[in-house]
Design a protein around this motif. Structure first.
Motif, PDB file in Angstrom:
ATOM      1  N   SER A   2       0.521  -1.190   0.093  1.00  0.00           N
ATOM      2  CA  SER A   2      -0.402   0.054   0.133  1.00  0.00           C
ATOM      3  C   SER A   2       0.779   1.408  -0.257  1.00  0.00           C
ATOM      4  CB  SER A   2      -1.014  -0.023   1.232  1.00  0.00           C
ATOM      5  OG  SER A   2      -0.056  -0.243   2.501  1.00  0.00           O
ATOM      6  N   GLY A   3       1.939   1.266   0.324  1.00  0.00           N
ATOM      7  CA  GLY A   3       2.893   2.411   0.581  1.00  0.00           C
ATOM      8  C   GLY A   3       2.375   3.200   1.833  1.00  0.00           C
ATOM      9  N   ILE A   4       1.674   2.739   2.792  1.00  0.00           N
ATOM     10  CA  ILE A   4       1.881   3.345   3.534  1.00  0.00           C
ATOM     11  C   ILE A   4       2.594   3.181   4.454  1.00  0.00           C
ATOM     12  CG2 ILE A   4      -0.678   3.028   3.417  1.00  0.00           C
ATOM     13  CD1 ILE A   4      -1.000   2.117   6.326  1.00  0.00           C
ATOM     14  N   SER A   5       2.788   4.170   5.912  1.00  0.00           N
ATOM     15  CA  SER A   5       3.812   4.827   6.702  1.00  0.00           C
ATOM     16  C   SER A   5       3.433   3.909   8.165  1.00  0.00           C
ATOM     17  CB  SER A   5       4.861   5.316   7.219  1.00  0.00           C
ATOM     18  OG  SER A   5       4.912   5.624   8.469  1.00  0.00           O
ATOM     19  N   VAL A   6       3.610   2.901   8.416  1.00  0.00           N
ATOM     20  CA  VAL A   6       2.713   2.061   9.224  1.00  0.00           C
ATOM     21  C   VAL A   6       2.969   2.094  11.174  1.00  0.00           C
ATOM     22  CG1 VAL A   6       1.659  -0.247  10.337  1.00  0.00           C
ATOM     23  CG2 VAL A   6       2.318  -0.276   7.811  1.00  0.00           C
ATOM     24  N   ASN A   7       2.578   2.984  11.673  1.00  0.00           N
ATOM     25  CA  ASN A   7       2.501   3.007  13.104  1.00  0.00           C
ATOM     26  C   ASN A   7       2.094   1.991  13.818  1.00  0.00           C
ATOM     27  OD1 ASN A   7       1.696   3.813  16.229  1.00  0.00           O
ATOM     28  ND2 ASN A   7       2.888   5.788  14.956  1.00  0.00           N
ATOM     29  N   LYS A   8       3.006   1.465  15.131  1.00  0.00           N
ATOM     30  CA  LYS A   8       2.293   0.314  15.201  1.00  0.00           C
ATOM     31  C   LYS A   8       1.559   0.531  16.812  1.00  0.00           C
ATOM     32  CE  LYS A   8       4.774  -3.488  18.416  1.00  0.00           C
ATOM     33  NZ  LYS A   8       6.119  -4.222  18.542  1.00  0.00           N
ATOM     34  N   GLU A   9       1.701   1.072  17.052  1.00  0.00           N
ATOM     35  CA  GLU A   9       1.073   2.568  18.489  1.00  0.00           C
ATOM     36  C   GLU A   9      -0.623   2.168  18.326  1.00  0.00           C
ATOM     37  OE1 GLU A   9       3.617   2.954  18.270  1.00  0.00           O
ATOM     38  OE2 GLU A   9       4.713   2.192  19.751  1.00  0.00           O
ATOM     39  N   GLU A  10       0.072   2.903  17.317  1.00  0.00           N
ATOM     40  CA  GLU A  10      -1.418   3.453  15.793  1.00  0.00           C
ATOM     41  C   GLU A  10      -2.598   2.052  15.401  1.00  0.00           C
ATOM     42  OE1 GLU A  10      -0.155   7.957  13.109  1.00  0.00           O
ATOM     43  OE2 GLU A  10      -0.716   5.924  12.376  1.00  0.00           O
ATOM     44  N   ASN A  16      -7.402  -2.959  19.085  1.00  0.00           N
ATOM     45  CA  ASN A  16      -7.885  -3.209  20.263  1.00  0.00           C
ATOM     46  C   ASN A  16      -9.603  -3.134  20.220  1.00  0.00           C
ATOM     47  OD1 ASN A  16      -5.630  -4.257  21.141  1.00  0.00           O
ATOM     48  ND2 ASN A  16      -5.300  -2.630  22.376  1.00  0.00           N
ATOM     49  N   LEU A  17      -9.378  -2.019  19.741  1.00  0.00           N
ATOM     50  CA  LEU A  17     -11.123  -1.283  19.392  1.00  0.00           C
ATOM     51  C   LEU A  17     -12.137  -1.946  17.873  1.00  0.00           C
ATOM     52  CD1 LEU A  17     -10.484   2.540  19.123  1.00  0.00           C
ATOM     53  CD2 LEU A  17     -10.871   1.312  21.365  1.00  0.00           C
ATOM     54  N   LEU A  18     -11.608  -2.683  17.765  1.00  0.00           N
ATOM     55  CA  LEU A  18     -12.186  -3.227  16.923  1.00  0.00           C
ATOM     56  C   LEU A  18     -12.594  -4.515  16.889  1.00  0.00           C
ATOM     57  CD1 LEU A  18     -10.906  -2.246  12.944  1.00  0.00           C
ATOM     58  CD2 LEU A  18     -13.177  -1.413  13.695  1.00  0.00           C
TER      59      LEU A  18
END
Length: 305
Positions: A2-10, A16-18
């Motif tokens: 996808s090319g996105i930058s993955v933030n582990k905390e985000e 957890n919410l889903l």
């Protein structure tokens, strides 16, 4: 990718919410958790809608549908890995096939095999490699398995595919796909729940977010391991009749050598999945391709080549 930058905390915050609210709207989740709707919508759009890094998927008891679960490791020359995976993916009973390097170099696969067809596994795998090994694996902690069989119309195969692919699919789209009205679809879903086939929903991290995976086979699980690795991306499978399959997903941007040092002492054999080596991705099991259109059971696992 996808090319996105993955933030582990985000991503773990959203997971957890889903997991807690798999089918509820973003607005409803924000209100119940007393968090900013704008913040949550931004995260949802980033990781769920735009990049498909996360998916809410139905948790289905394949055993109650007469399917046995296997993980296989096949020795395949590096130059033949891509063509071998392409061939495997023509078979709907092989939902996962990825490059794998470790105790065997080649391909790792997941197979869902009808109970009455388990004697055909060797013939199937020998089509792809003369050197392979496979294990019957189920979710941890181990539970008594009660195998059923396919006893539904073909519409249920279509419905299960949708719920497995994306349980948050709008009802209008499900109505169009099945050619049925909402009350009938709700009846079908409730029936699957009552029979213990549809067990709930879980958030799945797709390979765009974690494009590497550590796979280990262990004779036993130590308390030290269970206490230390409580992160979401650790998956444990129970090997029948004994042993455990342990998987740890991570990004290629992380230190693989450190992961090996940290993880390998808890397993007897290990290797690394390379989810991003080719553009196949993780396909997932297709009930609509595995089940006969008259609803009378499964095709043969040898029918696809």
């Amino acid at each position: 990718m996808s090319g996105i930058s993955v933030n582990k905390e985000e991503i773990e915050f959203l997971i957890n919410l889903l997991d807690k609210y798999p089918l509820e709207s973003i607005n409803s989740i924000a209100k119940k958790e007393n968090i900013s709707y704008a913040k949550l919508k931004k995260l949802f759009d980033k990781y769920y809608e735009a990049s498909k890094s996360l998916t809410v998927s139905a948790s289905i008891s394949i055993a109650k549908l007469g399917l046995m679960s296997y993980v296989a490791f096949l020795s395949v020359p590096r130059e033949n890995i891509k063509s071998t995976i392409a061939k495997m993916y023509r078979n709907p009973f092989i939902p996962v096939a990825v490059p794998f390097f470790g105790f065997i170099n080649g391909v790792s696969t997941v197979m869902y095999v009808p109970l009455e067809q388990r004697d055909k596994i060797d013939e199937l795998l020998s089509r792809y490699s003369p050197n392979y090994e496979y294990y019957e694996v189920y979710a941890y902690p181990s539970k008594k398995l009660e195998f059923g069989k396919w006893e539904f119309s073909y519409d249920y195969a279509l419905l299960l595919d949708i719920l497995k692919r994306d349980a948050r699919t709008p009802m209008k789209e499900i109505e169009e796909a099945l050619g049925k009205k909402r009350p009938t679809i709700r009846y079908m879903i409730n029936r699957l729940k009552e029979l213990g086939i549809l067990r709930g929903f879980m958030t799945v991290v797709n390979e765009e977010a974690y494009n590497r995976g550590f796979c280990g086979i262990a004779r036993s699980l130590s308390k030290e391991f269970l206490d230390k690795f409580k992160e979401h991306e650790i998956m444990i499978g129970v090997i029948k009749p004994e042993g455990y399959l342990i998987e740890w997903y991570f990004s290629s941007e992380e230190d693989i050598y450190q992961k090996i040092l940290e993880f390998s002492k808890y397993v007897d054999r290990f290797g690394i999945y390379y989810f991003d080596m080719f553009d196949f991705g993780i396909r997932g099991f297709s009930f609509s391709k595995a089940v006969k259109k008259d609803g009378k059971g499964y095709h043969s696992i040898l029918d696809f080549d």
